[in-house]
Design a protein around this motif. Structure first.
Motif: not given
Length: 822
Positions: A498-503, A515-519, A559-561
């Protein structure tokens, strides 16, 4: 083991080989004049030969990356061939980032790599003590409380004993400047004696012996030290970096500036050396061991006048031609090569065991330098592939031996070391000129090998640069053997990283809590085959995921919502969700990243439209999104040409006028925006980025004068006084209390204004313990129908860290003021 041979067709090489059969050998070698045609780079060869003439080592000790004296290091190595090493107390992770979004440990990783790149230019070797850079410190005492006074001495003594410098130089004295500088300067003074004392840290002596540094120099920033008596030895040396390097064709100062440019995150740096040249560098001699000869009056380097024991010195004599240094013959390269081969034949830089044992480190250094010179002169090298290691998976170690010279080279033996393996392979291979040979050894990476990614999680545990691997080739030419080697470090990574996760952290406010969490998630497959599995997010009262497929060595972002609405209790301080990569039938996660969840009770005035000019990261964008604000990123061109009246507030990010210097000529558009009823919010700037400067065509940027200084408040828990407790900035739409200034990150603020026009109202005051209060950290003034706000508090660090109080004050700042039509 597999050998593969590859030919490199060069027309000039073929011509030289034809000449080899028609003319004497020496003439055929001299007929080629480029690296590709069998000749090494002139500067590289000159350096390798120069290195054979100087057995001394100089260490430069510095608190942070870019604190090293790059000019002196460059002169010592490039002009004199002195072996130079640098020792840094920290990785510089507490500073600001002038080119990107990374801060803290992520910034430390970048600065460590920048330091390595700068060191290559300087010709030095970087080493790190690994202390945490906790930001600007005003005293050595504060630094020692954080690092441990005894611990920094222990680590520094160990490095001195390992690296065995004859002389130490440092930019840092013991009483002035940054507290990290003071602490480092004090410790160097102690370490000078402690490294030679067997009673100091005796546990180290099982690993390494004591070592007595001969001299210690501290850079003079003012009046140079003078001899205590007319007949006393001189106490100062002067380094002039403005001399032109005759081989590289540029001055040593220009080379050093090129090295400084590698520290990009700490820029911007001057593009060129001043027309009059760089300043001369003066060093005061502050310590000298009693047995060392006095510093000569004509000393040009800090090692001048030092001598080695006669038995050692007699065995460390550099090879010559007709009594002259080899550097005078770099255009007669066959003769140079013959001289190097003869030096190895007669045992140069070796001695009987009883002599070597008196200074084994120095003999090893000079012998390896002779190997390096032979490698450069023969045009031979070895490289090792750099793919990441995956615990439990096969790791192919592929070495490539290259012969770009014009002589036939014999490969006698190859040796691979690392991953608990030490393999020697007898090769008995011959390499023709212009060819390379690939050798591959397969080993299995131990399942128990600790991961080294993400690098930011290994800044302090000694595994920052990965797992060490080393490959050596014993080569021979005309019956003379020499070693070429390559030392590298490889990342140790899970099968899928897992190189990066934002935010991260994920901040919600009343406007966005439902609101849904949006990664946005970036993954990398480190396997040599396809990966099929699951990407999942799991937290309190939620779990979601989807299938993923990655090709070998593929990096992919998606993206993963999470559509399940989380209750506020699940978003409370201290909560988190886990992002995981699993096999199709989940077992233990292959990779996992915990993402903090933060809920900030921060609201913005309804309908607010905000424009913003970011500097180096996405902090403003994420904070505004978390607050549910209708926001738009603005370019300088849009500032200059678009209709700004559609915005209620415009934000200029910290150091924005430096990051976007073309914003200065259109600043009048921003002031007109304020005059017409808008709110302009400007974050902190440095002195040389803000204050009026005719030379840089920079006028007063604020509507009324503000002069910023270098004052800062470094204590993150420094008291904050409300100078105007009823002011709207502290009450609307969020009522600000002292709780909003609790748990701050790193510092309160920096570059506080020292003067400001009477039109401004100061809102807050703060100071470090025992210092006068600074009242210019938050200034607001009406201008026309709008409002202008300048703030030196480090809001960006608080917003980035997800501090609820930071969000509440920020919400008030962007909500301040209303247009006439509102």
């Amino acid at each position: 083991m597999k050998f593969r041979h590859f030919k490199r067709p060069y027309i000039a090489l073929l011509l030289s080989l034809l000449l080899l059969h028609q003319q004497p050998h020496a003439q055929s070698v001299q007929s080629t004049d480029a690296t590709a045609n069998g000749k090494p780079d002139k500067a590289e060869l000159h350096q390798a030969l120069l290195d054979l003439t100087n057995p001394w080592t100089v260490m430069c000790v510095a608190a942070h990356p870019d604190d090293e004296d790059g000019s002196t290091l460059t002169v010592l190595r490039r002009k004199y061939g002195i072996h130079t090493v640098s020792l840094f107390s920290t990785f510089g992770e507490g500073g600001q980032n002038a080119v990107g979004p990374e801060l803290y440990e992520e910034l430390g990783v970048i600065r460590a790599r920048e330091t390595m790149a700068a060191s290559e230019v300087q010709g030095s070797e970087p080493h790190f003590l690994g202390f945490r850079d906790f930001g600007f410190s005003k005293s050595a005492e504060e630094t020692f409380r954080a690092w441990g006074e005894r611990e920094i001495l222990r680590r520094m003594v160990l490095q001195i004993r390992l690296l065995r410098p004859d002389v130490i130089i440092t930019n840092h004295d013991a009483t002035s400047g940054h507290g990290h500088h003071q602490a480092t300067g004090r410790t160097v003074l102690q370490a000078f004696d402690a490294a030679a004392d067997p009673k100091q840290f005796p546990e180290q002596l099982a690993q390494v012996g004591t070592w007595q540094v001969k001299r210690l120099f501290v850079r003079s920033r003012g009046q140079a030290a003078t001899p205590s008596a007319p007949d006393a030895p001189p106490q100062v040396i002067t380094i002039d970096p403005n001399e032109t390097d005759p081989v590289r064709g540029v001055t040593y100062a220009q080379q050093a500036l090129s090295g400084l440019h590698k520290h990009a995150t700490q820029g911007p740096w001057p593009k060129t050396v001043p027309p009059g040249g760089a300043r001369q560098i003066r060093y005061n001699l502050v310590r000298q061991v009693q047995s060392a000869p006095p510093l000569p009056a004509s000393a040009k380097t800090p090692v001048d006048g030092l001598t080695l024991p006669e038995a050692v010195a007699a065995k460390l004599v550099a090879p010559t031609i007709e009594g002259k240094p080899l550097t005078e013959f770099i255009d007669r390269r066959l003769e140079v090569l013959v001289a190097l081969l003869n030096a190895r034949r007669r045992g140069a830089f070796t001695a009987p065991k009883e002599v070597v044992d008196t200074d084994r480190h120095r003999f090893k250094l000079m012998s390896s330098r002779l190997d390096d010179a032979l490698a450069v002169a023969t045009g031979t090298s070895i490289t090792l592939n750099d793919a990441a290691l995956v615990p439990g998976e096969e790791a192919p170690l592929a070495a490539v031996v290259t012969n770009t010279g014009i002589g036939e080279i014999q490969i006698k033996q190859l040796r691979f070391r690392g991953l608990g393996v030490d393999k020697r392979l007898d090769a008995a291979e011959k390499m023709l000129p212009g060819t390379e040979t690939s050798v591959e050894v397969n080993v299995t990476t131990p399942k128990t090998l600790s991961l080294t990614v993400p690098s930011s999680e290994h800044l302090y545990d000694g595994r920052l640069f990965g797992e060490p691997l080393r490959v050596e080739a014993e080569l021979a030419l005309e019956g003379v053997s020499f070693i070429v080697e390559n030392q590298t470090r490889r990342d140790v990574a899970p099968a899928v990283e897992i190189v990066d996760v934002k935010p991260s952290p994920y901040v919600s406010t009343p406007a966005t809590s439902q609101k849904p969490l949006d990664f946005t998630i970036t993954l990398k497959n480190h396997l040599r085959n396809d990966f099929r599995g699951l990407l999942r997010v799991r937290g309190q009262s939620l779990e979601t995921g989807r299938e993923i497929k990655l090709r070998p060595n593929e990096t992919a972002t998606s993206n993963l919502v999470v559509r399940t609405a989380l209750p506020l209790s699940a978003r409370s301080q201290g909560s988190n969700v886990a992002v995981m990569v699993d096999l199709p039938i989940p077992k233990e996660p292959i990779a996992k990243r915990n993402i903090p969840l933060v809920y900030a009770e921060a609201v913005v005035v309804s309908g607010r439209k905000v424009g913003y000019v970011p500097s180096y990261d996405e902090t403003l964008q994420r904070a505004l999104a978390s607050l549910g604000v209708d926001a738009k990123q603005l370019s300088v061109d849009e500032i200059a040409k678009s209709d700004l009246s559609v915005f209620h507030t415009i934000i200029i990010d910290n150091r924005g006028y430096e990051a976007h210097q073309d914003l200065i000529p259109v600043n009048n558009r921003l002031l007109k925006f304020v005059e017409d009823g808008g709110t302009l919010l400007v974050f902190y700037h440095r002195v040389n980025e803000w204050n009026p400067d005719e030379r840089r065509a920079r006028p007063q940027l604020a509507p009324y004068p503000i002069t910023v200084g270098n004052q800062r408040v470094t204590e993150e828990d420094a008291p904050v006084m409300f100078l105007q407790p009823r002011h709207p900035l502290l009450n609307f739409p969020n009522r600000i209390t002292q709780k909003d200034f609790a748990d701050w990150v790193q510092e309160r603020g920096l570059y506080f204004p020292s003067e400001w026009d009477e039109h401004y109202t100061p809102i807050l005051a703060t100071s470090d313990k025992g210092e006068p209060q600074l009242k210019g950290g938050l200034l607001v003034a009406p201008y026309g129908r709008g409002n202008y706000i300048y703030t030196s508090f480090v809001w960006y660090r608080q917003l980035r860290a997800g501090l609820p109080g930071g969000y509440r004050v920020f919400a008030n700042l962007i909500s301040y003021g209303r247009r006439k039509e509102d």
